[in-house]
Design a protein around this motif. Sequence first.
Motif, mmCIF file in Angstrom:
data_model
loop_
_atom_site.group_PDB
_atom_site.id
_atom_site.type_symbol
_atom_site.label_atom_id
_atom_site.label_comp_id
_atom_site.label_asym_id
_atom_site.label_seq_id
_atom_site.Cartn_x
_atom_site.Cartn_y
_atom_site.Cartn_z
ATOM 1 N N PHE A 53 -15.740 4.683 1.463
ATOM 2 C CA PHE A 53 -15.357 6.237 1.472
ATOM 3 C C PHE A 53 -15.887 6.654 2.890
ATOM 4 O O PHE A 53 -16.979 6.204 3.453
ATOM 5 C CB PHE A 53 -16.422 7.077 0.474
ATOM 6 C CG PHE A 53 -16.322 8.428 0.448
ATOM 7 C CD1 PHE A 53 -15.446 9.229 0.012
ATOM 8 C CD2 PHE A 53 -17.271 9.232 0.943
ATOM 9 C CE1 PHE A 53 -14.990 10.581 -0.036
ATOM 10 C CE2 PHE A 53 -17.062 10.488 0.912
ATOM 11 C CZ PHE A 53 -16.062 11.235 0.377
ATOM 12 N N CYS A 54 -14.920 7.719 3.320
ATOM 13 C CA CYS A 54 -15.196 8.090 4.576
ATOM 14 C C CYS A 54 -15.524 9.790 4.716
ATOM 15 O O CYS A 54 -14.651 10.470 3.726
ATOM 16 C CB CYS A 54 -13.841 7.930 5.589
ATOM 17 S SG CYS A 54 -13.372 6.374 5.902
ATOM 18 N N GLU A 55 -16.336 10.343 5.422
ATOM 19 C CA GLU A 55 -16.803 11.607 5.256
ATOM 20 C C GLU A 55 -16.610 12.478 6.786
ATOM 21 O O GLU A 55 -16.741 11.910 7.470
ATOM 22 C CB GLU A 55 -18.386 11.550 4.892
ATOM 23 C CG GLU A 55 -18.829 13.226 4.857
ATOM 24 C CD GLU A 55 -18.307 13.876 3.517
ATOM 25 O OE1 GLU A 55 -18.259 15.205 3.464
ATOM 26 O OE2 GLU A 55 -17.942 13.437 2.415
ATOM 27 N N GLY A 56 -15.934 13.579 6.449
ATOM 28 C CA GLY A 56 -15.965 14.138 7.824
ATOM 29 C C GLY A 56 -17.085 15.109 8.231
ATOM 30 O O GLY A 56 -17.801 15.196 7.490
ATOM 31 N N GLY A 57 -16.990 15.221 9.706
ATOM 32 C CA GLY A 57 -18.043 15.967 10.146
ATOM 33 C C GLY A 57 -17.864 17.462 10.012
ATOM 34 O O GLY A 57 -17.144 18.162 9.354
ATOM 35 N N ALA A 58 -19.161 17.833 10.349
ATOM 36 C CA ALA A 58 -19.440 19.435 9.970
ATOM 37 C C ALA A 58 -18.649 20.254 11.430
ATOM 38 O O ALA A 58 -18.038 21.387 10.719
ATOM 39 C CB ALA A 58 -20.845 19.770 10.411
ATOM 40 N N ARG A 59 -18.251 19.765 12.331
ATOM 41 C CA ARG A 59 -17.609 20.567 13.339
ATOM 42 C C ARG A 59 -16.050 20.514 12.960
ATOM 43 O O ARG A 59 -15.464 21.200 13.425
ATOM 44 C CB ARG A 59 -17.889 20.120 14.793
ATOM 45 C CG ARG A 59 -19.499 20.253 15.143
ATOM 46 C CD ARG A 59 -19.628 19.923 16.509
ATOM 47 N NE ARG A 59 -20.972 20.242 16.996
ATOM 48 C CZ ARG A 59 -21.410 19.740 18.152
ATOM 49 N NH1 ARG A 59 -20.658 18.904 18.768
ATOM 50 N NH2 ARG A 59 -22.572 19.773 18.303
ATOM 51 N N ASP A 60 -15.873 19.217 12.592
ATOM 52 C CA ASP A 60 -14.269 18.945 12.332
ATOM 53 C C ASP A 60 -14.224 18.113 10.900
ATOM 54 O O ASP A 60 -14.318 16.977 11.272
ATOM 55 C CB ASP A 60 -13.553 18.428 13.541
ATOM 56 C CG ASP A 60 -11.982 18.335 13.301
ATOM 57 O OD1 ASP A 60 -11.453 18.622 12.575
ATOM 58 O OD2 ASP A 60 -11.481 17.807 14.282
ATOM 59 N N PRO A 61 -13.815 18.758 10.017
ATOM 60 C CA PRO A 61 -13.676 17.816 8.841
ATOM 61 C C PRO A 61 -12.772 16.828 8.553
ATOM 62 O O PRO A 61 -12.800 15.812 8.034
ATOM 63 C CB PRO A 61 -13.539 19.124 7.500
ATOM 64 C CG PRO A 61 -13.974 20.383 8.162
ATOM 65 C CD PRO A 61 -13.695 20.126 9.750
ATOM 66 N N MET A 62 -11.816 16.838 9.708
ATOM 67 C CA MET A 62 -10.782 15.836 9.954
ATOM 68 C C MET A 62 -11.089 14.567 10.438
ATOM 69 O O MET A 62 -10.339 13.728 10.774
ATOM 70 C CB MET A 62 -9.309 16.487 10.292
ATOM 71 C CG MET A 62 -8.758 17.817 9.759
ATOM 72 S SD MET A 62 -8.259 17.311 8.013
ATOM 73 C CE MET A 62 -7.069 16.532 7.906
ATOM 74 N N VAL A 63 -12.169 14.722 11.004
ATOM 75 C CA VAL A 63 -12.743 13.696 12.174
ATOM 76 C C VAL A 63 -13.685 12.787 11.203
ATOM 77 O O VAL A 63 -14.840 13.502 11.070
ATOM 78 C CB VAL A 63 -13.403 13.987 13.452
ATOM 79 C CG1 VAL A 63 -13.929 12.862 14.204
ATOM 80 C CG2 VAL A 63 -12.005 14.638 13.951
ATOM 81 N N ASN A 64 -13.605 11.798 10.697
ATOM 82 C CA ASN A 64 -14.738 10.949 9.911
ATOM 83 C C ASN A 64 -15.810 10.494 10.880
ATOM 84 O O ASN A 64 -15.845 9.705 11.906
ATOM 85 C CB ASN A 64 -14.264 9.762 9.231
ATOM 86 C CG ASN A 64 -12.922 10.119 8.380
ATOM 87 O OD1 ASN A 64 -13.311 11.118 7.616
ATOM 88 N ND2 ASN A 64 -12.011 9.145 8.395
ATOM 89 N N ILE A 77 -24.362 -0.446 -1.296
ATOM 90 C CA ILE A 77 -23.671 0.669 -0.385
ATOM 91 C C ILE A 77 -24.765 1.487 0.349
ATOM 92 O O ILE A 77 -25.805 1.824 -0.094
ATOM 93 C CB ILE A 77 -23.048 1.625 -1.397
ATOM 94 C CG1 ILE A 77 -22.003 0.520 -2.210
ATOM 95 C CG2 ILE A 77 -22.313 2.373 -0.630
ATOM 96 C CD1 ILE A 77 -21.112 1.149 -3.073
ATOM 97 N N HIS A 78 -24.570 1.374 1.730
ATOM 98 C CA HIS A 78 -25.077 2.227 2.861
ATOM 99 C C HIS A 78 -24.534 3.382 3.294
ATOM 100 O O HIS A 78 -23.220 3.376 3.408
ATOM 101 C CB HIS A 78 -25.665 1.374 3.807
ATOM 102 C CG HIS A 78 -26.390 0.152 3.430
ATOM 103 N ND1 HIS A 78 -27.648 -0.112 3.202
ATOM 104 C CD2 HIS A 78 -25.865 -1.213 3.186
ATOM 105 C CE1 HIS A 78 -27.976 -1.044 3.107
ATOM 106 N NE2 HIS A 78 -26.991 -1.899 2.998
ATOM 107 N N TRP A 79 -25.372 4.564 3.571
ATOM 108 C CA TRP A 79 -24.519 5.494 4.284
ATOM 109 C C TRP A 79 -24.626 5.036 5.827
ATOM 110 O O TRP A 79 -25.869 4.604 6.310
ATOM 111 C CB TRP A 79 -25.246 6.991 4.200
ATOM 112 C CG TRP A 79 -24.642 7.749 2.950
ATOM 113 C CD1 TRP A 79 -25.288 7.847 2.009
ATOM 114 C CD2 TRP A 79 -23.242 8.539 2.811
ATOM 115 N NE1 TRP A 79 -24.401 8.497 0.823
ATOM 116 C CE2 TRP A 79 -23.462 8.839 1.457
ATOM 117 C CE3 TRP A 79 -22.147 8.508 3.745
ATOM 118 C CZ2 TRP A 79 -22.432 9.583 1.375
ATOM 119 C CZ3 TRP A 79 -21.304 9.248 3.334
ATOM 120 C CH2 TRP A 79 -21.162 9.764 2.025
ATOM 121 N N VAL A 80 -23.423 5.052 6.501
ATOM 122 C CA VAL A 80 -23.565 4.579 7.821
ATOM 123 C C VAL A 80 -22.990 5.837 8.712
ATOM 124 O O VAL A 80 -21.845 6.080 8.713
ATOM 125 C CB VAL A 80 -22.606 3.467 8.165
ATOM 126 C CG1 VAL A 80 -22.569 2.862 9.580
ATOM 127 C CG2 VAL A 80 -23.135 2.082 7.325
#
Length: 99
Positions: A53-64, A77-80
């Motif tokens: 799973f890829c999560e977007g950033g706070a500043r730009d949700p379109m950038v994982n 499974i780790h959060w990286v």
Amino acid sequence: MSVDHSLQGRSPFASKDAPAFLSVSSGDFVIVQAEQLVARKVDSNWWMGQVVFCEGGARDPMVNTMFQVSNVDDGVIHWVNGDEVTHIVRSLDGLQLMA
């Protein structure tokens, strides 16, 4: 009075390559190297995992910038964080295709 604007708009990162994590997507295999200080020694072990799973950033949700990665050795499974991804492993990297 004339002003030279050529250096004002130039980014200090213009000559640098883009970080590897910007092209990561779900299903990719990645090499993760998280340097941690353990008892004042730098531990630079790495491991390989598959991005779930890829999560977007706070500043730009379109950038994982954060990824859930399943370790290929044990399935945990780790959060990286994005800057811990050093390489993206693709099945045909470096192989010559026959014409």
